[in-house]
Design a protein around this motif. Sequence first.
Motif, mmCIF file in Angstrom:
data_model
loop_
_atom_site.group_PDB
_atom_site.id
_atom_site.type_symbol
_atom_site.label_atom_id
_atom_site.label_comp_id
_atom_site.label_asym_id
_atom_site.label_seq_id
_atom_site.Cartn_x
_atom_site.Cartn_y
_atom_site.Cartn_z
ATOM 1 N N GLY A 131 55.899 3.700 34.177
ATOM 2 C CA GLY A 131 55.536 3.057 32.914
ATOM 3 C C GLY A 131 56.300 1.770 32.619
ATOM 4 N N PRO A 132 57.643 1.760 32.805
ATOM 5 C CA PRO A 132 58.403 0.529 32.542
ATOM 6 C C PRO A 132 57.986 -0.662 33.401
ATOM 7 C CG PRO A 132 59.882 2.419 32.630
ATOM 8 C CD PRO A 132 58.530 2.912 33.063
ATOM 9 N N VAL A 133 57.386 -0.396 34.575
ATOM 10 C CA VAL A 133 56.931 -1.495 35.429
ATOM 11 C C VAL A 133 55.818 -2.267 34.720
ATOM 12 C CG1 VAL A 133 55.907 -2.131 37.641
ATOM 13 C CG2 VAL A 133 57.551 -0.248 37.533
ATOM 14 N N LEU A 134 54.872 -1.541 34.124
ATOM 15 C CA LEU A 134 53.774 -2.194 33.408
ATOM 16 C C LEU A 134 54.256 -2.963 32.192
ATOM 17 C CD1 LEU A 134 50.916 0.470 33.563
ATOM 18 C CD2 LEU A 134 50.744 -1.896 34.337
ATOM 19 N N SER A 135 55.206 -2.394 31.451
ATOM 20 C CA SER A 135 55.700 -3.088 30.259
ATOM 21 C C SER A 135 56.462 -4.352 30.644
ATOM 22 C CB SER A 135 56.576 -2.164 29.402
ATOM 23 O OG SER A 135 57.705 -1.726 30.116
ATOM 24 N N SER A 136 57.253 -4.300 31.722
ATOM 25 C CA SER A 136 57.976 -5.486 32.182
ATOM 26 C C SER A 136 57.012 -6.545 32.700
ATOM 27 C CB SER A 136 58.976 -5.117 33.292
ATOM 28 O OG SER A 136 60.004 -4.294 32.789
ATOM 29 N N TRP A 137 55.981 -6.093 33.408
ATOM 30 C CA TRP A 137 54.957 -7.011 33.938
ATOM 31 C C TRP A 137 54.286 -7.775 32.798
ATOM 32 C CZ3 TRP A 137 49.359 -6.197 33.832
ATOM 33 C CH2 TRP A 137 48.640 -7.089 34.628
ATOM 34 N N PHE A 138 53.868 -7.051 31.767
ATOM 35 C CA PHE A 138 53.234 -7.713 30.625
ATOM 36 C C PHE A 138 54.213 -8.659 29.918
ATOM 37 C CE2 PHE A 138 52.480 -7.525 25.945
ATOM 38 C CZ PHE A 138 51.384 -8.374 25.917
ATOM 39 N N LEU A 139 55.440 -8.190 29.716
ATOM 40 C CA LEU A 139 56.462 -8.989 29.027
ATOM 41 C C LEU A 139 56.647 -10.349 29.690
ATOM 42 C CD1 LEU A 139 58.958 -8.790 26.880
ATOM 43 C CD2 LEU A 139 60.291 -8.391 28.941
ATOM 44 N N GLU A 140 56.563 -10.388 31.012
ATOM 45 C CA GLU A 140 56.849 -11.608 31.751
ATOM 46 C C GLU A 140 55.713 -12.639 31.664
ATOM 47 O OE1 GLU A 140 58.134 -10.300 35.626
ATOM 48 O OE2 GLU A 140 60.017 -9.493 34.828
ATOM 49 N N PHE A 141 54.623 -12.290 31.010
ATOM 50 C CA PHE A 141 53.538 -13.249 30.754
ATOM 51 C C PHE A 141 53.546 -13.773 29.312
ATOM 52 C CE2 PHE A 141 51.754 -11.115 34.480
ATOM 53 C CZ PHE A 141 51.204 -12.185 35.186
ATOM 54 N N VAL A 142 54.435 -13.216 28.467
ATOM 55 C CA VAL A 142 54.390 -13.528 27.037
ATOM 56 C C VAL A 142 55.369 -14.654 26.696
ATOM 57 C CG1 VAL A 142 54.634 -12.583 24.702
ATOM 58 C CG2 VAL A 142 53.801 -11.126 26.548
ATOM 59 N N PRO A 143 54.909 -15.713 25.991
ATOM 60 C CA PRO A 143 55.824 -16.780 25.552
ATOM 61 C C PRO A 143 56.910 -16.227 24.637
ATOM 62 C CG PRO A 143 53.514 -17.415 25.210
ATOM 63 C CD PRO A 143 53.517 -15.957 25.565
ATOM 64 N N ALA A 144 58.125 -16.758 24.756
ATOM 65 C CA ALA A 144 59.276 -16.248 23.996
ATOM 66 C C ALA A 144 59.044 -16.159 22.486
ATOM 67 C CB ALA A 144 60.509 -17.098 24.294
ATOM 68 N N PRO A 145 58.420 -17.158 21.837
ATOM 69 C CA PRO A 145 58.259 -17.067 20.376
ATOM 70 C C PRO A 145 57.383 -15.904 19.911
ATOM 71 C CG PRO A 145 57.927 -19.328 21.142
ATOM 72 C CD PRO A 145 57.964 -18.459 22.352
ATOM 73 N N ASN A 146 56.491 -15.420 20.788
ATOM 74 C CA ASN A 146 55.563 -14.353 20.398
ATOM 75 C C ASN A 146 55.959 -12.978 20.919
ATOM 76 O OD1 ASN A 146 53.526 -16.896 21.411
ATOM 77 N ND2 ASN A 146 53.433 -16.265 19.273
ATOM 78 N N ARG A 147 57.090 -12.896 21.610
ATOM 79 C CA ARG A 147 57.372 -11.702 22.397
ATOM 80 C C ARG A 147 57.480 -10.433 21.559
ATOM 81 N NH1 ARG A 147 61.587 -13.887 25.596
ATOM 82 N NH2 ARG A 147 63.040 -12.804 24.229
ATOM 83 N N GLY A 148 58.248 -10.487 20.457
ATOM 84 C CA GLY A 148 58.441 -9.279 19.641
ATOM 85 C C GLY A 148 57.138 -8.732 19.111
ATOM 86 N N THR A 149 56.303 -9.610 18.543
ATOM 87 C CA THR A 149 55.030 -9.180 17.954
ATOM 88 C C THR A 149 54.106 -8.580 19.002
ATOM 89 O OG1 THR A 149 55.190 -10.917 16.284
ATOM 90 C CG2 THR A 149 53.015 -9.959 16.652
ATOM 91 N N TRP A 150 53.968 -9.263 20.152
ATOM 92 C CA TRP A 150 53.025 -8.785 21.167
ATOM 93 C C TRP A 150 53.518 -7.537 21.875
ATOM 94 C CZ3 TRP A 150 48.159 -9.666 21.128
ATOM 95 C CH2 TRP A 150 47.665 -10.852 20.551
ATOM 96 N N MET A 151 54.824 -7.349 21.991
ATOM 97 C CA MET A 151 55.321 -6.098 22.581
ATOM 98 C C MET A 151 55.093 -4.924 21.641
ATOM 99 S SD MET A 151 56.167 -6.611 25.658
ATOM 100 C CE MET A 151 57.023 -5.079 26.070
#
Length: 487
Positions: A131-151
């Motif tokens: 499971g953590p592999v998928l969450s890290s994979w998605f995280l690495e596509f998200v721009p820093a300013p939006n990261r908290g909201t999109w996670m």
Amino acid sequence: MTGDEGPSYTVDDALVALGFGKFQILVLVYAGVGWVSEAMEMMLLSFVGPAVQALWNLSPHEESFITSAVFAGMLIGAYSWGVVSDRHGRRKGFLITATVTSIAGFLSAFAPNYILLIALRSVVGIGLGGGPVLSSWFLEFVPAPNRGTWMVIFSAFWTLGTIFEASLAWIVMPNLGWRWLLALSSLPTSFLLLFYKLTPESPRYLCLKGKTADAIEVLEKIARVNGRELPSGNLVSDHEIELQQIDNPSEDARLLSPRTNEIKHPLGMDSNLGGISSLSVLLSPKLARSTVLLWAVFFGNAFSYYGLVLLTTELNGHSKCVSHKLQTEKSQDVSYKSVFIASFAEIPGLLLSAVAVDKLGRKLSMSTMFFICCIFLLPLVFHLSEGLTTGLLFLARICITATFTIVYIYAPEMYPTSVRTTGVGIASSVGRIGGMICPLVAVGLVHGCHQTAAVLLFEIIVLLSGICVMFLPIETMGQELRDSVQV
């Protein structure tokens, strides 16, 4: 930014320029389905255990071991798949985990006896550890300013999975039985396999491994889908910039770069990092305190989250400490209803974390929710009515859902790309130990007429988890992701 060889940009610069668009939405849906399937496989344990106990005349400890076996598998899988994805890529990591989970999950529906069911559910757990592999994979596509909201939005897929599984169990269990529930719950994972060829590798991972051309290709694809343009210049990794700053420590660089004061030998850059090497990085002086405290938080979070899920059925089913078979059978419908209602606690939990995570910060949000959870759990040391018990568990689960959501945002932000999935994977593995132990408490102690002791143990663990959060040294809100560790 500019250098001796002209303008350059990092993956973070590129992602900010490209924004969060259609491409990231597709990545979110794909990773989200994986999160839904993991939530379903975990939630079904609340229903399959009691059903199998009645069918095969299992003791409470044997029933508990069905859940513990899954967590034992996850303990192995979370560490293993983290190392695999840090060495060979995020895509290969979640391909293997999806294959293992879907096949073992489907086969467990046909288990002819208790031993084979335990074995197959353990293999399911090994797959779920990814499971953590998928969450890290998605995280690495998200721009820093939006990261908290999109996670937080990504975490909503877990809630969707728990509600869907509770609904599915309510419909399937009384009519078709537990085998059908296991078979149907394994289907979402096959979605990951079906669309696997369309998934891109993380450009941050590719850049870290020196595959700059491949990283640019992925970034250009994001630009096309999002209708944006990449920054001009050459793509460089944070590591290259750090080395350039070390070799050429200009006055401006010393004033402007937040990393130039860090010590100068990057760890975690070897493309062939093994499990032991990765662990030594995680326990290096720069990360040791964060790592150990994070392990404690993951343990407490998993123990309390899965404990509350199981307590929802166990406290209502045995609130008067009645173990008679007829009484247990009578309470089955109540159990489905209680778990279904409690599942909806995750929605306000998610909303709460969405509001708090980028305003209060990761640490303050988590610690506050842990302490409030303690308040809601305290009255459960007494035997209360079913409605009041369900209500208090509902409120406690809101808090734990918020902490669970935020810690899965905080952990990958805290670790550099070179050991990100390994770090989150090991922390998740430690959490699985909490998950293995909690069924023995939630089921064993309540069955043994020790409700007060069970609830007090949850109180202590939740309180200590909140204290550990307060001592975490880094607040990651608004910070760019790092590629390497400077020690």
